[in-house]
Scaffold this active site. Structure first.
Site, PDB file in Angstrom:
ATOM      1  N   TYR A  26       0.818  -1.227   0.000  1.00 54.76           N
ATOM      2  CA  TYR A  26       0.000   0.000   0.000  1.00 54.76           C
ATOM      3  C   TYR A  26       0.846   1.269   0.000  1.00 54.76           C
ATOM      4  CZ  TYR A  26      -4.703  -1.802   1.352  1.00 54.76           C
ATOM      5  OH  TYR A  26      -5.936  -2.386   1.400  1.00 54.76           O
ATOM      6  N   GLU A  27       0.391   2.264  -0.748  1.00 51.77           N
ATOM      7  CA  GLU A  27       0.938   3.633  -0.669  1.00 51.77           C
ATOM      8  C   GLU A  27       2.457   3.688  -0.794  1.00 51.77           C
ATOM      9  OE1 GLU A  27      -1.061   5.984  -0.833  1.00 51.77           O
ATOM     10  OE2 GLU A  27      -2.933   5.089  -0.163  1.00 51.77           O
TER      11      GLU A  27
END
Lengths: 247, 601
Positions: free
Chosen positions: B441-442
């Site tokens: 994620y991210e």
């Protein structure tokens, strides 16, 4: 305008592991989280429900206790009470607490006094009945449902053994609440922020003698030791049960 | 199912005692809050999580969203949960009051998000994404955009998303191809597709507000040609009514974990009728998005530590209840006696302590970052610059340590349950699947590590590192006041010297332009740096626990447990830096691709 008093008990959280002081004289409060007594919270929630049903209501939350109960009263304000009162005295004795509530409530023309059916710490279940007697109000105990009937009376349901009783009562009335009369509410942020600015008054206790003197708290006796039997030792198990007179 | 998923006492210990939220509340910006209201909000969020989240965790995993007839249906608990979140004020909690928010400190926001994600991380993506999208509008949107979108988003009626990734543009966002054509009315026509858009579409929401990156026609190539748009699923028509805005779900991804939140493949403008509304200035979309992404990275670290917390409590409960085997006494085991709970076996205890050390150390690090964010937001220019620099340096670490070590933690937690951990009868396998996305994620761990070593460590001639060293120095001095903490302060001081030594070895490669060499082991540097930073957080907790024990206030068992876990971290985890340091100082590099031969085959 319906004037409602909601009596709040300040009790250890239901998940708390209870410990006593070493001499057994009192609850050890170290690390204990206190909450609104869940049954009292039903009463508070039902009072707010009346407002949501369009009734003009004013809701006062009351607790007998020292400064340590103020966060609990703030929570009642955050949930929706309009103001709060702390009667500045330790709540050790049900009769003392009931007399304090009645002394405060007399002359203030409350239409409804909500309490929990019992507090979950000492489980006395006698304060609401005593308040009703002292106030000369009608008393509905263990209420599971309340529905307004006009502006000055309501229909109540109370659970009885094997069934349900339906009652009408004209105000003023003391109602001890249990599950069913409403749902607990989660305070929202606006309510929590608003609670900081709502009035919370400290009131000196009335001159009331304490009828009992708490002496000691003890734990229930420990359970007996567990005795293990190997899977193939059914005979030993049965023999032990017979020896102990259990079968 | 485990009965607990967070330790609220620990959360309060970190919030109040270790990271001193009262210092943040002393800032005029937070004047509407006090310690009592902060505690009440924490209680409220726990109650909300107990009611709307935790009971649905398992079922949400078993009954994942379905795409039927062009519509995505999500779990029945999502709508009541989002209503409760909106009613409670949690979706816009951090936003300023004049925009409908509650202006709470990030430290409280992080604490609340921790409790909720630990209760049910498969659901909290819905509100988390809406909060993130709304924050972008708060920061960069026009007054009209704020008025139009924020109230509905804060009340939970409209879902927010981050629409970034495309099939050819994942980590490399400069390759985005979605286009935005200017129209005479000031809007843009959007054409393109986005993938992996969490909560991108579902029937149980009135509208979806996509914060979408696209290129305006004629924009320069690369990151400097990317703009940010609001693209709603339903736009406002001529008479204020909502009309369909040509955003359609093309597919639904079936994931390893976090199944409650649908991951969607979305088509924009298939009928050439998708209107987008520019946010801020043209071509600045990526810089806007990066501001949000830094916040999001912190929340990713937090999400990971939340799941690891829930797993820890499940493992702990099992270990206390499961009798198995017997302890040795005087070198013998009494086979006729009862079996002992497995928590009494050293190896199980080691695994539990590792879980606890990772969870409480990782959470403390995220809380430290949130404190920096609060102090930066409320302070003057100099204070802001100071804390922003610290936050910049620690954000990739606070994202990566909990994500990577959270997996290790849950894996050990699963091991505590033995065969039971591998089965759906217990929640560990669910937590293990859920956490696996967090290092992705991210910005993956690789990206975070390059950001740390390639940018943050050298930014402003290493000023951020110097500021961090000064912060750690304060903890070292506090620890040295206690004789039994002094050895741990010495250990940490030695590790700081190791970090300096490694940087002295590596930075010259960057100065010589040998960037691949400089960054080739960035992930290993991140691992070492993360251990050192979390060791600092543990010493910080240890100092406060010691202070409480000396003063005799609060729960001595809790404080002793803190010190015990701190010691565990220093004796079992921190030594791992030795091997990492050896590798990072080694001149033999085997991972840089050669032009002539492929040796990985």
């Amino acid at each position: 305008m319906l004037k409602i008093l909601v009596c709040i008990s300040h009790v250890p959280d239901t998940t708390t592991k209870i410990k006593f002081e070493a001499d057994g004289s009192a609850l050890d409060r170290t690390g204990v989280t206190f909450v609104i007594n869940p049954y009292c919270e039903y009463g508070l929630s039902r009072a707010i429900g009346l407002r949501e049903e369009g009734k003009q209501v004013s809701i006062t939350a009351l607790c007998v206790g020292g400064p340590e109960v103020e966060p609990t009263l703030r929570k009642a304000l955050a949930i929706g009470a309009d103001d709060a009162v702390r009667i500045d005295a330790p709540a050790n004795d049900s009769a003392f607490v009931a007399r304090q509530i009645a002394a405060y409530a007399k002359g203030k023309e409350f239409d409804l006094i909500f309490t929990g059916k019992e507090s979950i710490d000492f489980n006395g279940s006698i304060v609401p009945g005593m308040v009703a007697e002292l106030m000369d109000f009608a008393f509905i105990s263990f209420a599971t449902h309340m529905e307004m009937k006009g502006d000055n009376s309501a229909t109540f349901h109370r659970e009885i053994d094997g069934g349900m009783e339906v009652l009408d009562a004209t105000f003023p009335v003391v109602v001890s609440c249990q599950k069913g009369i409403s749902e607990w509410r989660i305070p929202n942020m606006r309510g929590i922020m608003a609670a900081r600015k709502k009035p919370l008054a400290k009131v000196s206790p009335a001159e009331v003698r304490e009828y009992v003197d708490p002496v000691k708290l003890t734990y229930p006796p420990a359970r007996g030791n567990t005795q293990y039997f190997e899977p193939e030792d059914a005979q030993g198990l049965v023999g032990t049960l017979i020896d102990k007179g259990l079968i | 199912m485990a009965r607990e998923y967070v330790n609220m006492k620990n959360l309060r210990f970190l919030l109040h005692d270790v990271h001193q939220i009262k210092e943040v509340l002393a800032q005029p910006y937070y004047a509407e809050h006090d310690l009592e209201s902060i505690d009440m909000m924490l209680d409220a969020v726990k109650q909300l999580s107990d009611t709307y989240l935790f009971p649905h965790y398992e079922d949400m995993d078993r009954n994942e969203p379905q795409l039927e007839g062009g519509e995505i249906k999500v779990h029945h608990s999502v709508r009541p949960y989002l209503d409760a979140m909106g009613e409670g004020g949690w979706i816009g909690a951090v936003a300023p009051m004049d925009l409908g928010g509650m202006q709470i400190p990030e430290m409280l926001g992080v604490s609340a998000a921790f409790v909720m994600a630990a209760a049910n991380n498969g659901a909290t993506g819905f509100n988390g994404l809406t909060t993130g999208a709304a924050n972008l509008i708060v920061s960069f949107g026009s007054a009209e955009q704020k008025e139009k979108y924020l109230p509905k988003m804060f009340e939970g009626s409209w879902q927010g998303t981050m629409a970034l990734t495309e099939p050819q543009a994942g980590s490399s966002l400069s390759d985005i191809q979605t286009t935005a054509t200017p129209m005479p009315d000031g809007s843009y026509r959007i054409r393109g597709q986005k993938i992996y858009i969490s909560a991108g579409d579902y029937t149980e929401t009135e509208n979806v507000v996509h914060m979408l990156l696209a290129r305006i026609d004629g924009a320069p190539l690369g990151t400097k040609g990317i703009s940010l748009f609001i693209v709603p699923k339903y736009r406002e028509g001529e008479h204020g009514e909502l009309v369909f805005n040509d955003v359609t779900p093309a597919g639904l991804y079936h994931k390893l974990g976090q199944k409650g939140t649908p991951a969607t493949h979305l088509m924009y403008g298939e009928k050439d009728d998708c209107h987008g509304y520019l946010v801020g200035e043209p071509h600045r979309g990526l810089s806007y998005m990066f501001q949000m992404m830094n916040e999001a990275r912190l929340l990713v670290g937090l999400g990971a530590v939340s799941i690891a917390s829930a797993a820890y409590h499940a493992s702990l409960q099992y270990a206390k209840e499961r009798p198995q085997g017997r302890r040795y006494e005087d070198g013998k085991r009494d086979l006729t006696g009862p079996q002992t709970p497995i928590i009494n076996h050293p190896d199980v205890r080691r695994m539990l302590l590792l879980q606890k050390a990772i969870v409480e150390g990782g959470l403390s690090l995220v809380m430290e970052c949130a404190r920096y964010a609060d102090l930066a937001k409320a302070g003057d220019e100099e204070t802001r610059a100071h804390y922003e620099l610290l936050l910049d340096l620690l954000t990739p670490v606070a994202k990566t340590y909990p994500s990577e070590m959270g997996i290790v933690s849950i894996s050990q937690g699963l091991q505590v349950l033995g065969g039971g951990g591998f089965c759906k009868d217990f929640p560990l396998e669910n937590y293990y699947r859920d956490i696996r996305i967090y290092p992705i994620y991210e910005g993956t761990t690789g990206i975070q590590s390059q950001d740390l070593l390639g940018r943050k460590v050298v930014i402003k001639n290493g000023k951020a590192v110097k500021l961090l060293m000064a912060e750690i120095q304060k903890t070292l001095e506090a620890a040295e006041a206690y004789e039994d903490l002094r050895p741990y302060a010495e250990k940490l001081r030695a590790k700081l010297e190791t970090v300096q030594q490694i940087l002295m070895h590596l930075v010259p490669f960057a100065m010589q332009g040998k960037i691949e060499r400089y960054l080739s082991d960035a992930t290993l540097f991140m691992e070492l740096f993360g251990l050192v930073v979390v060791a600092w957080q543990w010493l910080k907790q240890g100092v406060v626990a010691k202070q409480h024990l000396v003063s005799g206030k609060d729960d001595p068992d809790f404080m002793e447990s803190k010190l015990h876990t701190m010691k565990f971290f220093y004796h079992y985890e921190l030594p791992k830096t030795l091997g990492l340091a050896e590798r990072l100082l080694d001149d033999t590099v085997l991972t840089i691709a050669e032009d002539t031969r492929e040796l990985v085959n």
